[in-house]
Design an enzyme around this catalytic site. Sequence first.
Site, mmCIF file in Angstrom:
data_model
loop_
_atom_site.group_PDB
_atom_site.id
_atom_site.type_symbol
_atom_site.label_atom_id
_atom_site.label_comp_id
_atom_site.label_asym_id
_atom_site.label_seq_id
_atom_site.Cartn_x
_atom_site.Cartn_y
_atom_site.Cartn_z
ATOM 1 N N LYS A 1 20.312 0.513 -5.913
ATOM 2 C CA LYS A 1 21.273 -0.167 -6.787
ATOM 3 C C LYS A 1 21.094 0.347 -8.199
ATOM 4 O O LYS A 1 19.971 0.467 -8.689
ATOM 5 C CB LYS A 1 21.080 -1.686 -6.759
ATOM 6 C CG LYS A 1 22.042 -2.422 -7.708
ATOM 7 C CD LYS A 1 21.828 -3.920 -7.731
ATOM 8 C CE LYS A 1 22.792 -4.571 -8.714
ATOM 9 N NZ LYS A 1 22.612 -6.046 -8.809
ATOM 10 N N GLY B 1 17.967 -13.531 -2.204
ATOM 11 C CA GLY B 1 18.990 -12.534 -2.491
ATOM 12 C C GLY B 1 19.286 -12.436 -3.970
ATOM 13 O O GLY B 1 19.943 -11.495 -4.417
ATOM 14 N N SER C 1 0.799 -1.235 0.000
ATOM 15 C CA SER C 1 0.000 0.000 0.000
ATOM 16 C C SER C 1 0.826 1.277 0.000
ATOM 17 O O SER C 1 0.349 2.330 0.436
ATOM 18 C CB SER C 1 -0.953 0.021 1.211
ATOM 19 O OG SER C 1 -1.791 -1.108 1.198
ATOM 20 N N ARG D 1 -7.920 2.780 -12.319
ATOM 21 C CA ARG D 1 -6.892 3.608 -11.683
ATOM 22 C C ARG D 1 -6.260 4.564 -12.693
ATOM 23 O O ARG D 1 -6.024 5.736 -12.383
ATOM 24 C CB ARG D 1 -5.792 2.725 -11.089
ATOM 25 C CG ARG D 1 -6.143 2.091 -9.764
ATOM 26 C CD ARG D 1 -4.878 1.614 -9.086
ATOM 27 N NE ARG D 1 -5.136 0.916 -7.852
ATOM 28 C CZ ARG D 1 -4.184 0.594 -6.979
ATOM 29 N NH1 ARG D 1 -2.933 0.914 -7.233
ATOM 30 N NH2 ARG D 1 -4.490 -0.043 -5.874
ATOM 31 N N GLN E 1 7.647 -7.102 -3.233
ATOM 32 C CA GLN E 1 7.239 -6.744 -1.879
ATOM 33 C C GLN E 1 8.408 -6.922 -0.924
ATOM 34 O O GLN E 1 9.140 -7.901 -1.000
ATOM 35 C CB GLN E 1 6.058 -7.604 -1.436
ATOM 36 C CG GLN E 1 5.422 -7.137 -0.140
ATOM 37 C CD GLN E 1 4.016 -7.686 0.023
ATOM 38 O OE1 GLN E 1 3.160 -7.472 -0.817
ATOM 39 N NE2 GLN E 1 3.783 -8.406 1.097
ATOM 40 N N GLY F 1 2.260 2.255 -3.009
ATOM 41 C CA GLY F 1 2.151 2.810 -4.359
ATOM 42 C C GLY F 1 2.947 2.102 -5.434
ATOM 43 O O GLY F 1 3.201 2.688 -6.489
ATOM 44 N N ARG G 1 23.360 -0.531 -11.537
ATOM 45 C CA ARG G 1 24.549 -1.234 -12.023
ATOM 46 C C ARG G 1 25.422 -0.364 -12.926
ATOM 47 O O ARG G 1 26.643 -0.475 -12.912
ATOM 48 C CB ARG G 1 24.128 -2.505 -12.776
ATOM 49 C CG ARG G 1 25.272 -3.509 -12.959
ATOM 50 C CD ARG G 1 24.847 -4.657 -13.872
ATOM 51 N NE ARG G 1 23.695 -5.407 -13.389
ATOM 52 C CZ ARG G 1 23.756 -6.380 -12.502
ATOM 53 N NH1 ARG G 1 24.930 -6.704 -11.969
ATOM 54 N NH2 ARG G 1 22.656 -7.027 -12.134
ATOM 55 N N GLU H 1 12.514 -13.284 0.285
ATOM 56 C CA GLU H 1 12.581 -14.663 -0.187
ATOM 57 C C GLU H 1 13.798 -15.020 -1.025
ATOM 58 O O GLU H 1 14.074 -16.193 -1.224
ATOM 59 C CB GLU H 1 11.312 -15.046 -0.974
ATOM 60 C CG GLU H 1 10.075 -14.997 -0.105
ATOM 61 C CD GLU H 1 8.814 -15.279 -0.896
ATOM 62 O OE1 GLU H 1 8.004 -16.087 -0.429
ATOM 63 O OE2 GLU H 1 8.642 -14.686 -1.966
ATOM 64 N N GLU I 1 -1.787 -9.527 -9.420
ATOM 65 C CA GLU I 1 -2.495 -9.184 -8.189
ATOM 66 C C GLU I 1 -3.877 -8.612 -8.447
ATOM 67 O O GLU I 1 -4.833 -8.926 -7.738
ATOM 68 C CB GLU I 1 -1.669 -8.185 -7.378
ATOM 69 C CG GLU I 1 -2.277 -7.853 -6.027
ATOM 70 C CD GLU I 1 -1.423 -6.881 -5.238
ATOM 71 O OE1 GLU I 1 -1.477 -6.923 -4.005
ATOM 72 O OE2 GLU I 1 -0.708 -6.088 -5.862
#
Length: 474
Positions: free
Chosen positions: A439, A391, A220, A257, A369, A222, A441, A389, A248
């Site tokens: 990050k 790396g 939530s 939206r 997320q 954005g 690159r 979940e 989703e």
Amino acid sequence: MVVETGRADRLPPHDTNAEEAVIASILVDPDAVLEVLSSNLKAEDFYREQNRWIFEACKDLFDRGETINQITCGHELARRGQLDDAGGNAYLSRIVTYLPTSVGAQHYANIIQADATYRRLISAATQIVRRAHESGASVDDVTAVLSEAEAMIARVRQDGLTRDFVHIKELLAGFLESSQSTDAATAAQARSIRTGFSDLDQLLNGLKRGDLVIVAARPSLGKTSLALNFARNAAVGQSAIVAFFSIEMAAEQLVTRMLSSESGVDSVRLMLGHQNEREEKKVMQSLGVLADLPLFFDDSAMLTMSDMRAKAKRLQQEKGGLDLVLVDYLQLMSSGVRNENRVQEVSHISRGLKHLARDLDVPVIACAQLSRAAETRANNMPMLSDLRESGSIEQDADVVMFIYREDRYITREQWEKEHASDGKHKEYPAGVTQVIVAKHRNGPTGNIHLKFRDTIARFEDLPYSRVDDDWTEE
């Protein structure tokens, strides 16, 4: 392609002459070893088991830095207990004797790889046929079989892809052609996709083709709205062809939206149909703008990596191009591979998204997320370690940006109390959003500020929004 005696139509593709020529070349010519091994030829590419054993023995000698010839190879096979089964020294002598020349070893290796690819393709096709016969007639069954089939074909394609060194002149060819008509910066900008937010585009120099961009935040804050804004701005500003995969939310919700954002009409009033006459006019004008955009939505609930690849490629072919792919959001995707734990599955997905970006030559923006870790810190600022979940998301991504809003963690009353002693009044940061590029690159990292108008799900540039003048190179 040579097929041995027997039922030729049933034997899988292979060429034993090419296999023997490769092995003999390695045994008599040190240069052939480098030529063959650099082609990424693998032992499992050989059809005949005895040739596979001999190649493995030669490769192990090479890895240990030992001399490779008929004698050392025979000794290595004997040490493994495979010399007799591989045909003995007599077989090694025969193939060396009948080798016309070691020149062209790379060509022989290419033949072996091509046949191996065909055999894998036949194996995959056989499995697909079996699954098609055994599966049920429901839509879910058909979808599952299609996903497995696409994943099998994708694995065959990936196994068969090899690249060798390319001279810098070839890599610079496109740049040199562009620089003849315009400067390099303009050429690079022409290929990049702009986000539509001035400071963010300045920091990133646009979204680069072939890059995987992660937009991450807690729920939530954005993520979806920012992704929709990126899609709209690219389609409007550059006539970019955009594919938006939404796992989703339903496509109709996303379009509502976008219509609210474009028209400036409160999204709740729009969904309930409570807009007044003036707002209705704005909505109709916005409908005209949005309806002509080259923007395509897919809201398949059970989306796998192979599904996405197939759909994106089909759209690219049908529309004559594709400029931007967005995914909302990464952790809701399925890898399509069975028996994987969640960390392995997310790793598979993030690698697949990066491969998709390079394969299609487009920026791929994936929402993600964050874990709850940020909410346990004093300042609540997100960090790369908060990516949930796996790396590998951080590793595979070219750009990682976080969304952070201070007004989600502090009330107006708390803010005014904390800043009561300041020399001058500070306005409560309602809707002020930090986009933290953690990050990058190929460029600097830093923070920029945007204004989020919650009621219409729209981000906007803030005047003098750049607050970090010390943007840093990674």
